[in-house]
Design a protein around this motif. Structure first.
Motif, PDB file in Angstrom:
ATOM      1  N   ASN A 112       0.836  -1.207   0.000  1.00 41.42           N
ATOM      2  CA  ASN A 112       0.000   0.000   0.000  1.00 41.42           C
ATOM      3  C   ASN A 112       0.873   1.261   0.000  1.00 41.42           C
ATOM      4  OD1 ASN A 112      -2.702   1.102   0.075  1.00 41.42           O
ATOM      5  ND2 ASN A 112      -2.251   1.795   2.155  1.00 41.42           N
ATOM      6  N   GLU A 113       1.960   1.221   0.787  1.00 46.20           N
ATOM      7  CA  GLU A 113       2.858   2.373   0.818  1.00 46.20           C
ATOM      8  C   GLU A 113       3.579   2.521  -0.526  1.00 46.20           C
ATOM      9  OE1 GLU A 113       6.191   4.532   3.660  1.00 46.20           O
ATOM     10  OE2 GLU A 113       5.828   2.384   3.900  1.00 46.20           O
ATOM     11  N   ALA A 114       3.865   1.386  -1.170  1.00 50.81           N
ATOM     12  CA  ALA A 114       4.499   1.426  -2.491  1.00 50.81           C
ATOM     13  C   ALA A 114       3.581   2.111  -3.505  1.00 50.81           C
ATOM     14  CB  ALA A 114       4.831   0.008  -2.958  1.00 50.81           C
ATOM     15  N   GLU A 115       2.277   1.893  -3.378  1.00 50.91           N
ATOM     16  CA  GLU A 115       1.321   2.540  -4.286  1.00 50.91           C
ATOM     17  C   GLU A 115       1.307   4.057  -4.061  1.00 50.91           C
ATOM     18  OE1 GLU A 115      -0.170   1.260  -6.746  1.00 50.91           O
ATOM     19  OE2 GLU A 115      -0.647  -0.843  -6.379  1.00 50.91           O
ATOM     20  N   TYR A 116       1.367   4.466  -2.809  1.00 47.51           N
ATOM     21  CA  TYR A 116       1.419   5.906  -2.515  1.00 47.51           C
ATOM     22  C   TYR A 116       2.721   6.516  -3.041  1.00 47.51           C
ATOM     23  CZ  TYR A 116      -2.749   6.735   0.275  1.00 47.51           C
ATOM     24  OH  TYR A 116      -4.053   6.917   0.670  1.00 47.51           O
ATOM     25  N   ALA A 117       3.819   5.767  -2.874  1.00 49.12           N
ATOM     26  CA  ALA A 117       5.107   6.247  -3.365  1.00 49.12           C
ATOM     27  C   ALA A 117       5.078   6.368  -4.891  1.00 49.12           C
ATOM     28  CB  ALA A 117       6.221   5.291  -2.934  1.00 49.12           C
ATOM     29  N   TRP A 161     -13.063   7.480   0.567  1.00 46.96           N
ATOM     30  CA  TRP A 161     -12.786   6.518   1.631  1.00 46.96           C
ATOM     31  C   TRP A 161     -11.980   7.203   2.730  1.00 46.96           C
ATOM     32  CZ3 TRP A 161     -10.879   1.416  -1.197  1.00 46.96           C
ATOM     33  CH2 TRP A 161     -11.915   0.941  -2.010  1.00 46.96           C
ATOM     34  N   PRO A 162     -12.241   6.862   3.988  1.00 47.81           N
ATOM     35  CA  PRO A 162     -11.451   7.450   5.085  1.00 47.81           C
ATOM     36  C   PRO A 162     -10.059   6.837   5.144  1.00 47.81           C
ATOM     37  CG  PRO A 162     -12.974   5.810   5.942  1.00 47.81           C
ATOM     38  CD  PRO A 162     -13.295   5.952   4.492  1.00 47.81           C
ATOM     39  N   CYS A 163      -9.137   7.531   5.780  1.00 50.63           N
ATOM     40  CA  CYS A 163      -7.776   7.035   5.948  1.00 50.63           C
ATOM     41  C   CYS A 163      -7.427   7.072   7.434  1.00 50.63           C
ATOM     42  CB  CYS A 163      -6.799   7.890   5.140  1.00 50.63           C
ATOM     43  SG  CYS A 163      -5.080   7.362   5.307  1.00 50.63           S
ATOM     44  N   PHE A 164      -7.123   5.913   7.997  1.00 51.34           N
ATOM     45  CA  PHE A 164      -6.824   5.837   9.425  1.00 51.34           C
ATOM     46  C   PHE A 164      -5.343   5.561   9.710  1.00 51.34           C
ATOM     47  CE2 PHE A 164     -11.263   4.304   8.907  1.00 51.34           C
ATOM     48  CZ  PHE A 164     -11.900   5.329   9.585  1.00 51.34           C
ATOM     49  N   GLU A 165      -4.613   5.041   8.708  1.00 50.27           N
ATOM     50  CA  GLU A 165      -3.209   4.696   8.915  1.00 50.27           C
ATOM     51  C   GLU A 165      -2.345   5.958   8.934  1.00 50.27           C
ATOM     52  OE1 GLU A 165      -4.996   3.564   6.382  1.00 50.27           O
ATOM     53  OE2 GLU A 165      -5.437   1.490   6.921  1.00 50.27           O
ATOM     54  N   LYS A 166      -1.449   6.020   9.894  1.00 45.92           N
ATOM     55  CA  LYS A 166      -0.578   7.199  10.047  1.00 45.92           C
ATOM     56  C   LYS A 166       0.311   7.406   8.826  1.00 45.92           C
ATOM     57  CE  LYS A 166       2.707   9.273  13.293  1.00 45.92           C
ATOM     58  NZ  LYS A 166       3.465   9.080  14.554  1.00 45.92           N
ATOM     59  N   GLU A 167       0.903   6.305   8.314  1.00 43.04           N
ATOM     60  CA  GLU A 167       1.802   6.417   7.160  1.00 43.04           C
ATOM     61  C   GLU A 167       1.052   6.897   5.922  1.00 43.04           C
ATOM     62  OE1 GLU A 167       3.618   2.617   6.733  1.00 43.04           O
ATOM     63  OE2 GLU A 167       5.213   3.039   8.179  1.00 43.04           O
ATOM     64  N   SER A 168      -0.145   6.338   5.705  1.00 48.67           N
ATOM     65  CA  SER A 168      -0.936   6.733   4.540  1.00 48.67           C
ATOM     66  C   SER A 168      -1.349   8.202   4.637  1.00 48.67           C
ATOM     67  CB  SER A 168      -2.178   5.839   4.413  1.00 48.67           C
ATOM     68  OG  SER A 168      -1.805   4.501   4.157  1.00 48.67           O
ATOM     69  N   SER A 169      -1.706   8.629   5.838  1.00 53.46           N
ATOM     70  CA  SER A 169      -2.109  10.029   6.040  1.00 53.46           C
ATOM     71  C   SER A 169      -0.961  10.980   5.709  1.00 53.46           C
ATOM     72  CB  SER A 169      -2.554  10.260   7.485  1.00 53.46           C
ATOM     73  OG  SER A 169      -3.753   9.575   7.754  1.00 53.46           O
ATOM     74  N   ALA A 170       0.263  10.571   6.052  1.00 49.53           N
ATOM     75  CA  ALA A 170       1.428  11.397   5.754  1.00 49.53           C
ATOM     76  C   ALA A 170       1.625  11.530   4.241  1.00 49.53           C
ATOM     77  CB  ALA A 170       2.680  10.793   6.396  1.00 49.53           C
ATOM     78  N   LEU A 213      -0.784  11.178   2.000  1.00 48.32           N
ATOM     79  CA  LEU A 213      -1.916  11.988   1.519  1.00 48.32           C
ATOM     80  C   LEU A 213      -1.624  13.475   1.649  1.00 48.32           C
ATOM     81  CD1 LEU A 213      -5.032  10.086   2.945  1.00 48.32           C
ATOM     82  CD2 LEU A 213      -4.614  10.585   0.540  1.00 48.32           C
ATOM     83  N   ASP A 214      -1.152  13.875   2.825  1.00 48.78           N
ATOM     84  CA  ASP A 214      -0.853  15.295   3.068  1.00 48.78           C
ATOM     85  C   ASP A 214       0.216  15.800   2.108  1.00 48.78           C
ATOM     86  OD1 ASP A 214      -2.686  15.262   5.111  1.00 48.78           O
ATOM     87  OD2 ASP A 214      -1.198  15.050   6.704  1.00 48.78           O
ATOM     88  N   ARG A 215       1.230  14.991   1.924  1.00 49.19           N
ATOM     89  CA  ARG A 215       2.347  15.368   1.054  1.00 49.19           C
ATOM     90  C   ARG A 215       1.881  15.539  -0.397  1.00 49.19           C
ATOM     91  NH1 ARG A 215       7.583  11.355   0.561  1.00 49.19           N
ATOM     92  NH2 ARG A 215       9.060  12.794  -0.412  1.00 49.19           N
ATOM     93  N   ILE A 216       1.090  14.599  -0.864  1.00 49.23           N
ATOM     94  CA  ILE A 216       0.597  14.640  -2.248  1.00 49.23           C
ATOM     95  C   ILE A 216      -0.355  15.813  -2.459  1.00 49.23           C
ATOM     96  CG2 ILE A 216      -0.888  13.434  -3.910  1.00 49.23           C
ATOM     97  CD1 ILE A 216       0.350  10.786  -2.722  1.00 49.23           C
ATOM     98  N   GLU A 217      -1.298  15.978  -1.546  1.00 56.36           N
ATOM     99  CA  GLU A 217      -2.287  17.055  -1.695  1.00 56.36           C
ATOM    100  C   GLU A 217      -1.619  18.433  -1.653  1.00 56.36           C
ATOM    101  OE1 GLU A 217      -5.065  16.191   1.390  1.00 56.36           O
ATOM    102  OE2 GLU A 217      -6.178  14.720   0.183  1.00 56.36           O
ATOM    103  N   GLU A 218      -0.604  18.569  -0.810  1.00 55.95           N
ATOM    104  CA  GLU A 218       0.123  19.845  -0.726  1.00 55.95           C
ATOM    105  C   GLU A 218       0.803  20.171  -2.058  1.00 55.95           C
ATOM    106  OE1 GLU A 218       3.757  21.948   1.856  1.00 55.95           O
ATOM    107  OE2 GLU A 218       2.923  20.016   2.486  1.00 55.95           O
TER     108      GLU A 218
END
Length: 226
Positions: free
Chosen positions: A119-124, A160-169, A171-176
């Motif tokens: 999942n983190e690889a997909e965000y990366a 969809w909501p996001c509860f994982e700390k790593e995913s939230s980080a 998300l914030d980085r991408i949206e910014e």
């Protein structure tokens, strides 16, 4: 770029009525606006984009002229793969775009360490794609993002909501970064089969095969939906 036309129409009895269109490609909207003006009953015309920014006819025409020389009509694909044994990830991205009336395709991949899950690889992979867009010079335009990670795309869209700390980080980085570039994201989850180019690039990265290429496509063959 898509816009809504909002026009104030004057009836034969001098009453004013405001109409709005569906979302239309800006080029088509300008042509339609010219037809509306020929009626002689249009008091005011404005064009509203996906970010609710208003444009006059003159401003929109000028913007389209400027955009023509820059990358636009962008459809971007991403995918990430994760190897549990090596704790390494492969990310791949493909960008279809037009510039100076010519279609292009940009492909690239990278091998990354210090990730913990697929999942983190997909965000990366999505972050890698956004960096590619920034290097390409994409800004203040709508971009269609496609990938087979429905989790990433639906969390980015807010569906969809996001509860994982790593995913939230992530998300914030991408949206910014998207806000900084003025990119108007359109998220379209697709199947893995539809995402085969980005998937192959991510797999090649894990195998140590690095790819970075840009090619000019034949106008007939630029079907980024395949």
């Amino acid at each position: 770029m898509d816009v809504i036309i909002q026009w104030t129409y004057i009836t034969p009895k001098k009453q004013e009525v405001v109409f709005t269109s569906d979302l239309l490609p800006a080029e088509k909207a300008l042509l339609l606006a010219e037809d509306l003006e020929k009626t002689g009953r249009v008091k005011e015309l404005v064009f509203i984009d996906r970010r609710n920014t208003e444009w006059t006819k003159k401003e929109l025409a000028k913007l389209l002229q400027e955009i023509e020389t820059e990358p636009h009509d962008i459809v971007a694909y991403f995918d990430g793969g994760f190897d549990k044994e090596t704790q390494e990830a492969g990310v791949g991205a493909v960008v279809y775009y037009k510039q100076n009336q010519q279609p292009y395709r940009l492909r690239a991949n990278r091998r990354l360490g210090q990730l913990t899950s697929n999942n983190e690889a997909e965000y990366a992979a999505f972050w890698f794609l956004v960096q590619m867009l920034e290097e390409l010079g994409v800004h203040h335009l709508p971009v269609v993002f496609r990938g087979d990670s429905h989790v990433v795309l639906n969390q980015l869209s807010g569906a969809w909501p996001c509860f994982e700390k790593e995913s939230s980080a992530w998300l914030d980085r991408i949206e910014e970064k998207l806000n900084e570039l003025g990119i108007q994201p359109i998220y379209e989850p697709i199947s893995r089969k539809q995402n085969k180019e980005a998937d192959q690039l991510a797999s090649q990265a894990l195998e140590g095969k690095m790819v970075t290429s840009t090619i000019e496509l034949a106008k007939k063959g630029n079907d980024s939906d395949e």
